[in-house]
Design a protein around this motif. Structure first.
Motif, mmCIF file in Angstrom:
data_model
loop_
_atom_site.group_PDB
_atom_site.id
_atom_site.type_symbol
_atom_site.label_atom_id
_atom_site.label_comp_id
_atom_site.label_asym_id
_atom_site.label_seq_id
_atom_site.Cartn_x
_atom_site.Cartn_y
_atom_site.Cartn_z
ATOM 1 N N SER A 122 5.362 -22.040 12.229
ATOM 2 C CA SER A 122 5.193 -22.051 13.659
ATOM 3 C C SER A 122 6.082 -21.144 14.226
ATOM 4 C CB SER A 122 4.716 -23.229 14.529
ATOM 5 O OG SER A 122 4.661 -23.107 15.680
ATOM 6 N N ASP A 123 5.969 -20.366 15.297
ATOM 7 C CA ASP A 123 6.773 -19.560 15.909
ATOM 8 C C ASP A 123 6.334 -19.568 17.521
ATOM 9 O OD1 ASP A 123 5.285 -17.540 15.667
ATOM 10 O OD2 ASP A 123 6.195 -16.528 14.027
ATOM 11 N N ARG A 124 7.001 -18.789 18.191
ATOM 12 C CA ARG A 124 6.584 -18.675 19.533
ATOM 13 C C ARG A 124 5.045 -17.828 19.795
ATOM 14 N NH1 ARG A 124 11.717 -16.591 22.804
ATOM 15 N NH2 ARG A 124 11.798 -15.212 20.762
ATOM 16 N N GLU A 125 4.860 -17.078 18.596
ATOM 17 C CA GLU A 125 3.771 -16.226 18.548
ATOM 18 C C GLU A 125 2.411 -16.536 17.944
ATOM 19 O OE1 GLU A 125 4.764 -12.421 17.647
ATOM 20 O OE2 GLU A 125 6.253 -11.927 19.200
ATOM 21 N N HIS A 126 2.778 -17.557 17.066
ATOM 22 C CA HIS A 126 1.480 -17.964 16.100
ATOM 23 C C HIS A 126 1.887 -19.347 15.477
ATOM 24 C CE1 HIS A 126 -1.995 -16.848 13.787
ATOM 25 N NE2 HIS A 126 -1.442 -17.424 12.666
ATOM 26 N N THR A 127 0.910 -20.041 15.076
ATOM 27 C CA THR A 127 0.743 -21.183 14.453
ATOM 28 C C THR A 127 0.011 -21.085 13.118
ATOM 29 O OG1 THR A 127 1.557 -22.536 16.152
ATOM 30 C CG2 THR A 127 0.553 -23.715 14.357
ATOM 31 N N GLY A 182 17.402 -12.233 12.378
ATOM 32 C CA GLY A 182 16.056 -12.106 13.071
ATOM 33 C C GLY A 182 14.997 -12.563 12.014
ATOM 34 N N PRO A 183 13.823 -12.963 12.655
ATOM 35 C CA PRO A 183 12.818 -12.944 11.635
ATOM 36 C C PRO A 183 12.225 -11.943 10.553
ATOM 37 C CG PRO A 183 11.853 -12.498 13.718
ATOM 38 C CD PRO A 183 13.345 -12.726 13.887
ATOM 39 N N LEU A 218 9.628 -17.510 0.463
ATOM 40 C CA LEU A 218 9.006 -18.111 1.047
ATOM 41 C C LEU A 218 9.681 -19.363 1.564
ATOM 42 C CD1 LEU A 218 5.688 -17.893 -0.928
ATOM 43 C CD2 LEU A 218 6.006 -16.790 1.511
ATOM 44 N N ALA A 219 10.516 -20.093 0.609
ATOM 45 C CA ALA A 219 11.187 -21.414 0.749
ATOM 46 C C ALA A 219 12.224 -21.396 2.022
ATOM 47 C CB ALA A 219 11.741 -21.807 -0.594
ATOM 48 N N ALA A 220 12.771 -20.058 1.922
ATOM 49 C CA ALA A 220 13.669 -19.774 3.041
ATOM 50 C C ALA A 220 13.088 -19.879 4.560
ATOM 51 C CB ALA A 220 14.286 -18.485 2.967
ATOM 52 N N ASP A 221 12.010 -20.005 4.951
ATOM 53 C CA ASP A 221 11.444 -20.226 6.061
ATOM 54 C C ASP A 221 12.041 -19.292 6.924
ATOM 55 O OD1 ASP A 221 9.669 -21.416 7.886
ATOM 56 O OD2 ASP A 221 11.356 -22.902 8.696
ATOM 57 N N ARG A 222 11.969 -17.944 6.765
ATOM 58 C CA ARG A 222 12.195 -16.908 7.433
ATOM 59 C C ARG A 222 11.256 -16.022 7.947
ATOM 60 N NH1 ARG A 222 17.279 -14.925 7.012
ATOM 61 N NH2 ARG A 222 16.567 -13.211 8.727
ATOM 62 N N LEU A 223 10.142 -16.070 7.002
ATOM 63 C CA LEU A 223 8.904 -15.215 7.449
ATOM 64 C C LEU A 223 8.348 -15.888 8.948
ATOM 65 C CD1 LEU A 223 7.355 -14.512 3.978
ATOM 66 C CD2 LEU A 223 8.601 -12.938 5.171
ATOM 67 N N THR A 224 7.713 -14.623 9.469
ATOM 68 C CA THR A 224 7.155 -15.403 10.887
ATOM 69 C C THR A 224 5.964 -15.894 10.446
ATOM 70 O OG1 THR A 224 5.755 -13.382 10.991
ATOM 71 C CG2 THR A 224 7.920 -13.147 12.032
ATOM 72 N N ALA A 225 5.392 -16.694 11.342
ATOM 73 C CA ALA A 225 4.155 -17.468 10.720
ATOM 74 C C ALA A 225 2.936 -16.546 10.981
ATOM 75 C CB ALA A 225 3.810 -18.511 12.206
ATOM 76 N N ARG A 226 2.932 -15.379 11.590
ATOM 77 C CA ARG A 226 1.670 -14.660 11.356
ATOM 78 C C ARG A 226 1.851 -13.802 10.217
ATOM 79 N NH1 ARG A 226 -1.880 -13.163 14.882
ATOM 80 N NH2 ARG A 226 -0.596 -13.952 16.730
ATOM 81 N N SER A 227 3.122 -13.592 9.673
ATOM 82 C CA SER A 227 3.175 -12.738 8.489
ATOM 83 C C SER A 227 2.863 -13.862 7.201
ATOM 84 C CB SER A 227 4.833 -12.465 8.093
ATOM 85 O OG SER A 227 4.949 -11.773 6.917
ATOM 86 N N VAL A 228 3.248 -15.158 7.380
ATOM 87 C CA VAL A 228 2.901 -16.013 6.349
ATOM 88 C C VAL A 228 1.448 -16.246 6.258
ATOM 89 C CG1 VAL A 228 2.907 -18.486 5.587
ATOM 90 C CG2 VAL A 228 4.948 -17.491 6.240
ATOM 91 N N ALA A 229 0.802 -16.209 7.430
ATOM 92 C CA ALA A 229 -0.685 -16.504 7.688
ATOM 93 C C ALA A 229 -1.554 -15.314 6.930
ATOM 94 C CB ALA A 229 -1.225 -16.939 8.939
ATOM 95 N N GLU A 230 -1.272 -14.116 7.657
ATOM 96 C CA GLU A 230 -1.929 -12.913 7.282
ATOM 97 C C GLU A 230 -1.510 -12.148 6.139
ATOM 98 O OE1 GLU A 230 -1.992 -10.831 10.940
ATOM 99 O OE2 GLU A 230 -3.001 -12.687 12.066
#
Length: 645
Positions: free
Chosen positions: A559-564, A316-317, A445-457
Motif C-alpha cells: 500500500s502507498d498513498r495512491e494504491h492498495t 524514491g519509489p 520484491l523483498a526490498a519493498d521499494r516498488l509502488t503498490a500499483r507496480s506490484v499489482a499491475e
C-alpha cells in the motif's frame, strides 16, 4: 532431549525441504539431539495433490524430462552442501541404479519410463513416480538421529504459544512440535467474486459454469458438458490445453498422422464445440524441442546483483516497467543474440564483440539499439521484439470468423514449426535468460521499494503472465493437436480481447473478440480456463482459514498513498520464510515457517531445470538451515507426544 518438527504438505515443496534437511543435518544438528519429523498430507508423499498418480494419463508436463530436477548441482549458490542427483530423464533411464529402488506398479507407466527420451514431455504420472522416488531418497539420506513419520491426513488447526510447544490438530490426533512448516503447495480458494454473476446465471438457467480449477480435479465435472454443446473456454494458457485434451481425447477422439506427416483429428462424436479466446487471443508459445547449439550465455549480465543494488540505492519509489524492465529485457535480448551469433553466425553481419559492446552501451528500446540490431541482424525474423511477442494480434481486424480461423491456424503452425526447428535456437537463449531473471527479482520484491500499483499491475499481473506466455507453454505436439482440432471444427478461435456477456432472456452467453468486429457466438456452457490463484481471505485450506480468522497470519498488502494491492499471499519473512504474526506485532513467529506458492516469496518453483541455480532450492536451503539451527538450540515439545484429538 529430542526435537519435533511438523511439515504440513508432503508434495514437491515439503519433499524439497526434507532433502535440504538431510543435506544440512550432519553439520547443524548434533547426534545427541535427535529429531523426529512428522509429514502431514492427505495425498501421497513426493507428488502430493498436484502430481499424484491418480490423474488422467492425458495430462502432461510442460517441461522436457531432462529439464526437471529436484537436486542442487555445481551452479547452486547455497550456504548448505550441494547434493547432486538425477534429473527425471536420468532417473527414468536407469531407475534401478538409484537407491532406494522400487519398481513402479503401473505397467503403462513402466512402459512410458522405459521409452522416455530426454527431450520427451512426460505424463504427470511419470513426474509422480520421480517425486515418489525423490521423497524416499530424502528419507534414506537422513542421518540416523533424524526419523520420519508420514500421516495421510489433513492438518486442520495449529495453536500454541510463540515461546512454547506448537499443537497441530489432525482428524483424530494432535501432534506437538517445536516448529511447524506450512509447505501446502497450490491451494484452492472460494471463487473470486467476479465469477459469482456467471455462476448464478448458470444456476438460474440450468447451464454449466466452471470457475478456475486444477484440471485433474475437475475431469468428472466436465462430463456435464453435453456432446455438441457450444462451450466457451475463456483463457488460452496451460489450463486450456489440459481442459481441451480432456474434452476431446478424453471423450474417445483420436489423433492420426497423415501420409504427409501432418495430424488429423478423428472425433468420437461426444465432443462439445469449443470456442476459445483470451486477452492476447493466441495460445502460449510452445516449449522448444531442442537444445542450445552454441555455448550457454553467461547470465545474468544487465540484471545482476550490482544492478539491483544500484536500483535500490536510488531515492524514491520504483516501478518495474520503468526502472527494472529495461535491464531485464536487455538480459533476455543478450540470451537471444548470444545464441544467434554463436550458433548461427552466417545470419549476422557484425562480429560478436562489436555487437556486444553496442548492446551494452545503448539503453533498452533506444533508437541507437534498434539501429544496431537492424545493422547486425539482417533478417527481421531473427530479431527479438518483446512488445510484438506480447501483443501478436494488436491492431488486427479481420472481416469474418473464417478468416480468423485461417489466420490463427497459420500463426500456430508457424510458432510450432519455429519451436521445433534448431535453426531458431536463439529463442531458447531468450528463454534461458528469462529464467535467469528470477535470480534477482525476489530481492527487488523483498526490498519493498516498488509502488503498490507496480506490484499489482506490473509484477503480479503483467510480468508473471508474460513469463508464463513466453516460457511456460505446452509441448509443441499440443499445438499440432490444436491445429487438427481446429481443422476438424471442434475448436473455434474467438481472437483477442475476448468478452463474454450474459443474455438473460435467452439464458445463454454471448462471446466476442476485437479481432473480428461484430462477430458473436452463442454458448450454453462457460469454462474459466485459468489456473486458480490462492487468496488467503477466501482460502479453502482449513488450517490457514483458522489462522487467518484468529489473526495469527496476514495477507500480503502492498500500500502507498495512491494504491492498495492485496495479493492474496501469506506474508512471510523473505530470508527464511518465517510467518509474520499480527499477534506478535507483525514480527516473525519463532516457531512457524511457510514455503511455497501460497506465500509472499513468489517466483520459486518446487523443481527446476538443472544448472539454473533455482531460487526455490535456495529458499529450501535457507529455511532448512534456520530450522535445524533453532531445533539444535533447544526442544520444548519432546515431553508432549501426539495425543488423541
Amino acid at each position: 532431549m529430542s526435537a519435533v518438527l511438523v511439515i504440513v504438505g508432503a508434495g514437491p515443496r515439503g519433499t524439497g525441504l526434507l532433502e535440504r534437511i538431510a543435506a544440512n543435518a550432519p553439520e547443524l544438528l548434533p547426534a545427541d539431539r535427535p529429531l523426529h519429523i512428522h509429514l502431514v498430507d492427505p495425498h501421497p508423499p513426493g507428488g502430493g495433490r498436484i502430481w499424484r498418480h491418480e490423474q488422467s494419463p492425458l495430462l502432461r508436463m510442460n517441461s522436457m524430462a531432462e529439464d526437471v530436477t529436484m537436486f542442487t548441482d555445481e551452479r547452486s549458490t547455497l550456504d548448505g552442501p550441494v547434493r547432486p542427483g538425477p534429473s527425471l530423464a536420468e532417473w527414468a533411464a536407469r531407475p534401478e541404479e538409484f537407491a532406494p529402488y522400487q519398481a513402479t506398479a503401473d505397467p503403462r507407466l513402466r512402459a512410458e519410463l522405459r521409452a522416455l527420451a530426454p527431450t520427451d514431455f512426460p505424463t504427470r504420472r511419470a513426474q509422480s513416480a520421480y517425486l515418489d522416488w525423490v521423497f524416499r531418497r530424502a528419507v534414506a539420506d537422513l542421518p540416523p538421529h533424524v526419523t520420519v513419520t508420514v500421516h495421510r491426513d489433513t492438518a486442520r488447526r495449529v495453536d500454541g504459544p510463540a515461546d512454547g510447544p506448537q499443537r497441530v490438530h489432525l482428524t483424530d490426533r494432535v501432534l506437538t512440535a517445536d516448529h511447524v512448516v506450512l509447505a501446502l503447495g497450490h491451494l484452492d480458494s472460494a471463487p473470486d467474486p467476479r465469477y459469482a454473476a456467471d455462476a448464478a446465471f448458470a444456476a438460474r438457467h440450468g447451464r454449466f459454469h466452471l470457475p478456475p480449477a486444477y484440471s485433474a480435479d475437475v475431469a468428472a465435472e466436465l462430463d456435464r458438458i453435453a456432446p455438441g454443446e457450444h462451450t466457451v473456454l475463456r483463457g488460452f494458457g496451460l489450463a486450456f490445453v489440459d481442459l481441451v485434451s480432456l474434452l476431446t481425447e478424453g471423450r474417445g477422439g483420436r489423433f492420426e498422422e497423415t501420409a504427409e506427416g501432418g495430424l488429423v483429428y478423428r472425433p468420437s462424436g461426444r465432443e462439445p464445440v469449443v470456442h476459445v479466446g483470451s486477452r492476447r487471443g493466441v495460445p502460449y508459445h510452445s516449449k522448444t524441442g531442442y537444445r542450445l547449439l552454441g555455448p550457454r550465455p553467461p547470465l545474468p549480465r544487465a540484471f545482476d546483483a550490482a544492478a539491483v543494488d544500484a536500483l535500490l540505492d536510488r531515492p524514491g519509489p520504483l516501478e518495474l516497467r520503468r526502472d527494472a524492465w529495461p535491464l531485464m529485457a536487455k538480459d533476455i535480448a543478450f540470451g537471444h543474440y548470444h545464441e544467434l551469433f554463436h550458433a548461427h553466425p552466417e545470419r549476422t553481419a557484425l562480429p560478436w564483440p562489436e555487437f556486444l559492446a553496442g548492446h551494452d552501451a545503448h539503453p533498452w528500446a533506444s533508437p541507437e539499439l534498434r539501429a544496431l540490431v537492424e545493422r547486425a541482424v539482417p533478417d527481421p525474423a531473427d530479431r527479438l521484439d518483446l512488445e510484438r511477442l506480447d501483443h501478436p494480434l494488436a491492431g488486427l481486424e479481420l472481416d469474418s470468423a473464417e478468416e480468423l480461423q485461417r489466420h490463427l491456424r497459420r500463426y500456430i503452425a508457424e510458432d510450432a514449426d519455429r519451436r521445433a526447428d534448431p535453426a531458431h535456437s536463439a529463442d531458447l537463449g531468450a528463454f534461458l535468460a528469462l529464467l535467469s531473471l528470477f535470480g534477482q527479482l525476489p530481492r527487488l520484491l523483498a526490498a519493498d521499494r516498488l509502488t503498490a500499483r507496480s506490484v499489482a499491475e506490473e509484477v503480479d499481473e503483467w510480468f508473471f503472465g508474460y513469463f508464463s506466455y513466453l516460457a511456460s507453454g505446452p509441448p509443441g505436439f499440443r499445438l499440432r493437436q490444436l491445429l487438427a482440432l481446429s481443422e476438424a471444427g471442434v475448436v473455434r478461435f474467438l481472437g483477442a480481447g475476448v468478452r463474454v456477456e450474459r443474455d438473460e432472456p435467452n439464458g445463454t452467453w454471448r462471446a466476442s473478440g476485437t479481432t473480428v468486429p461484430g462477430h458473436t457466438v452463442t454458448a450454453t456452457a462457460l469454462v474459466e480456463a485459468y489456473l486458480p490463484r490462492h487468496a488467503l481471505a477466501r482460502t479453502r485450506d482449513p488450517l490457514l482459514r483458522e489462522l487467518h480468522r484468529d489473526g495469527r497470519i496476514v495477507e500480503e498488502v502492498v500500500s502507498d498513498r495512491e494504491h492498495t494491492h492485496r495479493s492474496g499471499l501469506l506474508t512471510v519473512r523473505p530470508g527464511d520464510g518465517r510467518v509474520l504474526d499480527p499477534a506478535l506485532g507483525g514480527e516473525p513467529h519463532p516457531r512457524r515457517t511457510a514455503l511455497g506458492p501460497h506465500t509472499s516469496l513468489r517466483a520459486a518453483a518446487a523443481f527446476a531445470r538443472p544448472r539454473t541455480d533455482s531460487p526455490g532450492f535456495r529458499q529450501n536451503d535457507a529455511a532448512a538451515r534456520a530450522l535445524l539451527g533453532a531445533l539444535a538450540r533447544g526442544a520444548v515439545a519432546a515431553t508432549e507426544p501426539a495425543v488423541a484429538a
